[in-house]
Design a protein around this motif. Structure first.
Motif, PDB file in Angstrom:
ATOM      1  N   ARG A 159       0.831  -1.207   0.000  1.00 10.30           N
ATOM      2  CA  ARG A 159       0.000   0.000   0.000  1.00 10.30           C
ATOM      3  C   ARG A 159       0.866   1.257   0.000  1.00 10.30           C
ATOM      4  N   VAL A 160       1.987   1.208   0.671  1.00  9.39           N
ATOM      5  CA  VAL A 160       2.901   2.354   0.667  1.00  9.39           C
ATOM      6  C   VAL A 160       3.498   2.542  -0.725  1.00  9.39           C
ATOM      7  N   ARG A 161       3.877   1.436  -1.340  1.00 10.66           N
ATOM      8  CA  ARG A 161       4.440   1.530  -2.690  1.00 10.66           C
ATOM      9  C   ARG A 161       3.399   2.044  -3.669  1.00 10.66           C
ATOM     10  N   GLN A 162       2.154   1.601  -3.533  1.00  9.21           N
ATOM     11  CA  GLN A 162       1.083   2.086  -4.397  1.00  9.21           C
ATOM     12  C   GLN A 162       0.809   3.567  -4.145  1.00  9.21           C
ATOM     13  N   ALA A 163       0.926   3.980  -2.906  1.00 11.62           N
ATOM     14  CA  ALA A 163       0.739   5.395  -2.574  1.00 11.62           C
ATOM     15  C   ALA A 163       1.799   6.246  -3.266  1.00 11.62           C
ATOM     16  N   ILE A 164       3.023   5.773  -3.256  1.00 14.39           N
ATOM     17  CA  ILE A 164       4.100   6.503  -3.935  1.00 14.39           C
ATOM     18  C   ILE A 164       3.806   6.616  -5.428  1.00 14.39           C
ATOM     19  N   ALA A 165       3.318   5.524  -6.008  1.00 18.55           N
ATOM     20  CA  ALA A 165       2.996   5.528  -7.438  1.00 18.55           C
ATOM     21  C   ALA A 165       1.902   6.533  -7.763  1.00 18.55           C
ATOM     22  N   HIS A 166       0.909   6.652  -6.882  1.00 18.09           N
ATOM     23  CA  HIS A 166      -0.173   7.621  -7.098  1.00 18.09           C
ATOM     24  C   HIS A 166       0.272   9.055  -6.824  1.00 18.09           C
ATOM     25  N   ALA A 167       1.299   9.241  -6.012  1.00 16.71           N
ATOM     26  CA  ALA A 167       1.694  10.583  -5.580  1.00 16.71           C
ATOM     27  C   ALA A 167       2.479  11.348  -6.631  1.00 16.71           C
ATOM     28  N   VAL A 168       3.107  10.630  -7.567  1.00 12.34           N
ATOM     29  CA  VAL A 168       4.016  11.251  -8.524  1.00 12.34           C
ATOM     30  C   VAL A 168       3.268  11.661  -9.792  1.00 12.34           C
ATOM     31  N   ASN A 169       3.362  12.935 -10.139  1.00 14.75           N
ATOM     32  CA  ASN A 169       2.704  13.448 -11.350  1.00 14.75           C
ATOM     33  C   ASN A 169       3.648  13.260 -12.537  1.00 14.75           C
ATOM     34  N   ARG A 170       3.574  12.113 -13.152  1.00 11.67           N
ATOM     35  CA  ARG A 170       4.485  11.756 -14.237  1.00 11.67           C
ATOM     36  C   ARG A 170       4.252  12.616 -15.483  1.00 11.67           C
ATOM     37  N   ASP A 171       2.986  12.913 -15.778  1.00 12.67           N
ATOM     38  CA  ASP A 171       2.671  13.736 -16.962  1.00 12.67           C
ATOM     39  C   ASP A 171       3.316  15.112 -16.861  1.00 12.67           C
ATOM     40  N   ALA A 172       3.219  15.720 -15.690  1.00 11.59           N
ATOM     41  CA  ALA A 172       3.769  17.064 -15.510  1.00 11.59           C
ATOM     42  C   ALA A 172       5.282  17.054 -15.660  1.00 11.59           C
ATOM     43  N   VAL A 192      14.223  16.943 -11.690  1.00 12.51           N
ATOM     44  CA  VAL A 192      13.296  15.814 -11.551  1.00 12.51           C
ATOM     45  C   VAL A 192      13.322  15.292 -10.122  1.00 12.51           C
ATOM     46  N   ALA A 193      14.509  15.167  -9.556  1.00  9.57           N
ATOM     47  CA  ALA A 193      14.636  14.676  -8.182  1.00  9.57           C
ATOM     48  C   ALA A 193      13.899  15.592  -7.202  1.00  9.57           C
ATOM     49  N   GLU A 194      14.073  16.892  -7.373  1.00  7.44           N
ATOM     50  CA  GLU A 194      13.424  17.839  -6.468  1.00  7.44           C
ATOM     51  C   GLU A 194      11.904  17.793  -6.621  1.00  7.44           C
ATOM     52  N   ALA A 195      11.435  17.590  -7.847  1.00  6.22           N
ATOM     53  CA  ALA A 195       9.988  17.475  -8.061  1.00  6.22           C
ATOM     54  C   ALA A 195       9.443  16.231  -7.357  1.00  6.22           C
ATOM     55  N   ILE A 196      10.146  15.120  -7.484  1.00  3.98           N
ATOM     56  CA  ILE A 196       9.705  13.875  -6.849  1.00  3.98           C
ATOM     57  C   ILE A 196       9.674  14.029  -5.333  1.00  3.98           C
ATOM     58  N   ILE A 197      10.683  14.666  -4.784  1.00  2.00           N
ATOM     59  CA  ILE A 197      10.709  14.890  -3.336  1.00  2.00           C
ATOM     60  C   ILE A 197       9.506  15.735  -2.910  1.00  2.00           C
ATOM     61  N   GLY A 198       9.157  16.714  -3.736  1.00  2.00           N
ATOM     62  CA  GLY A 198       7.975  17.528  -3.443  1.00  2.00           C
ATOM     63  C   GLY A 198       6.692  16.711  -3.479  1.00  2.00           C
ATOM     64  N   TYR A 199       6.558  15.860  -4.479  1.00  2.00           N
ATOM     65  CA  TYR A 199       5.366  15.018  -4.571  1.00  2.00           C
ATOM     66  C   TYR A 199       5.267  14.070  -3.375  1.00  2.00           C
ATOM     67  N   LEU A 200       6.381  13.487  -2.972  1.00  3.42           N
ATOM     68  CA  LEU A 200       6.362  12.577  -1.828  1.00  3.42           C
ATOM     69  C   LEU A 200       6.039  13.330  -0.545  1.00  3.42           C
ATOM     70  N   GLY A 201       6.564  14.554  -0.439  1.00  9.61           N
ATOM     71  CA  GLY A 201       6.281  15.361   0.745  1.00  9.61           C
ATOM     72  C   GLY A 201       4.796  15.659   0.907  1.00  9.61           C
ATOM     73  N   ALA A 202       4.083  15.744  -0.214  1.00  4.65           N
ATOM     74  CA  ALA A 202       2.646  16.045  -0.165  1.00  4.65           C
ATOM     75  C   ALA A 202       1.838  14.925   0.479  1.00  4.65           C
ATOM     76  N   ILE A 203       2.398  13.720   0.560  1.00  3.09           N
ATOM     77  CA  ILE A 203       1.683  12.616   1.220  1.00  3.09           C
ATOM     78  C   ILE A 203       2.397  12.192   2.512  1.00  3.09           C
ATOM     79  N   GLY A 204       3.290  13.051   2.982  1.00  4.22           N
ATOM     80  CA  GLY A 204       3.913  12.815   4.279  1.00  4.22           C
ATOM     81  C   GLY A 204       5.224  12.064   4.261  1.00  4.22           C
ATOM     82  N   ILE A 205       5.739  11.746   3.086  1.00  5.37           N
ATOM     83  CA  ILE A 205       7.028  11.046   3.007  1.00  5.37           C
ATOM     84  C   ILE A 205       8.126  12.092   2.917  1.00  5.37           C
ATOM     85  N   ARG A 206       8.933  12.158   3.967  1.00 10.36           N
ATOM     86  CA  ARG A 206       9.989  13.162   4.069  1.00 10.36           C
ATOM     87  C   ARG A 206      11.293  12.543   3.558  1.00 10.36           C
ATOM     88  N   ALA A 207      11.662  12.921   2.337  1.00 13.47           N
ATOM     89  CA  ALA A 207      12.795  12.278   1.659  1.00 13.47           C
ATOM     90  C   ALA A 207      14.087  13.046   1.883  1.00 13.47           C
TER      91      ALA A 207
END
Length: 506
Positions: free
Chosen positions: A293-306, A369-384
């Motif tokens: 479920r955590v891995r699926q959450a990460i997959a949903h959190a990342v805006n790949r199109d953007a 790209v790395a900074e964007a991903i960290i931002g997306y993860l931060g939006a769901i509480g994952i502090r990278a």
């Protein structure tokens, strides 16, 4: 009339040039082409030099038995003049006579046997172990004919052989691995003649043989220059400090298109970007990533199109599965994870991580790209916590089981078959972070049969399981921005394998 944004861009670039240190310039006056790369070459021994940079090293200083045209993908003779498949597991090669290594030693079947068996031996820990891991033995028929016998049926045998450079047995054994890495010897179109720090100097091999898929270089000297900072690369391109660079980010490439001293080309590749997740808990037995479920959450959190549109640009598109869409066996009808922050948060809460968690994330290619991903993860509480390293260091950390998440990409060495990517990251390889028996069995079985339809079925099984369990987060294709000085032509390949020996001055 220039608009304000364009004026600002020009002013910025002018300022960059003004404060650059005075240095020897690249250019045709001294017949020296300087190419900039983000990564250093960690070793000059091709068998221990990872990544695309290591692959390019192999093309420049070494030769394999067979050559693959980077645009037509046609297989052509190189150190072998002809080959045939003797049976399901055996290939026979007629070797080119009269070829000499850079130190003057003649190339014979002994060198081929030595090189292949070195790659085949697991204890040697060559970077890409699947390229030689299928080999059972080498039979020397005569000084210029060998037979390569596989452990099993290997449908990608020739694709692997293309990636196995031939090195001189006598010299390599006499100087040892460290000595060879410092003063390597191959048969390639360029010799490694020196270098220090971030520069490796390649000098034309004037005795390079004719009749193979490569040619004697038109330009005498090639300098491989490691310039990790992209802004510095851009400034050097404008000032004339370097002649060529690639993987220039979309925003920088757009600005460079306005510059009269360079040409910019955006080209498709086999490379895709993705996140690898330590689902097996190799880095931490109590890792949150062990929960699907955590891995699926990460997959949903990342805006790949953007990210594909704004950060990668060009022809970049999102990819649905853990493979390059054009590859044989790339099954796309798998579970998809659309961008959905609320669903990601719900999955995190369901898994017991409503307040999130701290985790290490590793990257090496594109900082935006790395900074964007960290931002997306931060939006769901994952502090990278980002660890930004050279490619070789990141991969070694993963192989040492220290990387929970890696922002990764892979070009499959230009091989248009899923068998080039899945065995590298799954099937209990050194980079396998899932250790899933379903995936492992399917990938191993697909690599040991010739029937294309059965291979497709097996790869579909593996790719469905990878998607269902969210072992990866496939992101986007990665077209490349090539930037070249106006006074030189460097052909743009279809697979990232840049053939600098074909470069010419205008």
């Amino acid at each position: 009339m220039l608009n304000l944004a364009r004026k600002s861009t020009l002013a910025l670039f002018a300022a960059s040039i003004a404060f650059m240190p005075v240095a020897a310039f690249a250019g045709k006056d001294d017949d020296t082409l300087v190419a900039a790369f983000q990564a250093k070459l960690p070793s000059l021994d091709r068998y221990h030099s990872p990544g695309r940079e290591g692959f390019l090293l192999g093309l420049l200083a070494y030769d394999a038995l067979v050559y693959r045209d980077p645009n037509t993908f046609e297989l052509k003779p190189l150190l072998a003049t002809a080959w045939k498949q003797v049976d399901d597991k055996t290939w026979e090669f007629d070797l080119r006579q009269g070829v000499k290594f850079h130190n003057g030693d003649p190339m014979t079947a002994e060198d081929v046997a030595y090189s292949f068996m070195y790659a085949a031996e697991p204890a040697n820990k060559v970077f890409n172990r699947m390229t030689g891991g299928w080999i059972e033995k080498i039979e020397i028929v005569d000084p210029f004919k060998v037979r390569v016998v596989g452990k099993q049926v290997t449908p990608l045998a020739l694709e692997y052989i293309i990636q196995l450079p031939i090195v001189p047995k006598k010299y390599r054994e006499s100087v040892g691995l460290q000595g060879f890495a410092e003063k390597p010897v191959g048969t390639g179109p360029y010799k490694i003649s020196g270098g220090s720090g971030n520069d490796v100097i390649f000098t034309r091999n004037d005795d390079y043989f004719e009749g193979g898929g490569k040619n004697k270089p038109h330009i005498k000297t090639l300098v491989y220059r490691a310039v990790p900072d992209v802004n510095t690369q851009v400034a050097e391109l404008i000032s004339g400090g370097v002649d060529w660079a690639y993987y220039i980010p979309a925003d920088q490439a757009d600005r460079l298109k306005m510059m009269p001293m360079v040409d910019v080309v955006n080209a498709d590749t086999f490379r895709i970007g993705f996140l690898t997740l330590d689902a097996a808990g190799l880095s931490d037995a109590k890792s949150p990533l062990k929960d699907v479920r955590v891995r699926q959450a990460i997959a949903h959190a990342v805006n790949r199109d953007a990210m594909a549109k704004s950060l990668v640009g060009g022809a970049s598109k999102t990819v649905p599965s853990a493979c390059t869409p054009s590859q044989f066996g790339c099954f796309a009808d798998v579970t998809q994870y659309g961008y959905d922050v609320e669903k990601a948060k719900a999955l995190m809460a369901e898994a017991g991580y409503a307040d999130g968690f701290d985790i290490d994330i590793y990257g090496y290619r594109s900082r935006p790209v790395a900074e964007a991903i960290i931002g997306y993860l931060g939006a769901i509480g994952i502090r990278a916590n980002l660890h930004w390293l050279q490619y070789s260091a990141v991969i070694q950390q993963r192989r040492d089981h220290k990387t929970p998440i890696v922002i990764d990409d892979f070009g499959s060495a230009g091989v248009n078959d899923v068998g080039a990517i899945l065995p590298f990251f799954f099937a209990e390889s050194p980079d396998d972070q899932s250790r899933d028996p379903v995936v492992t069995q399917a990938v191993k079985d697909a690599g040991a049969i010739a029937d294309p339809e059965k291979r497709k079925e097996l790869y579909a099984t593996a790719l469905k399981q990878i998607a269902d369990q969210a072992y990866w987060v496939p992101m986007f294709s990665m077209p490349v921005n090539y930037v070249t000085a106006k006074d030189v032509t460097v052909p743009v390949p279809g697979d990232e394998n840049v053939e600098f020996w074909r470069a010419t001055w205008k």
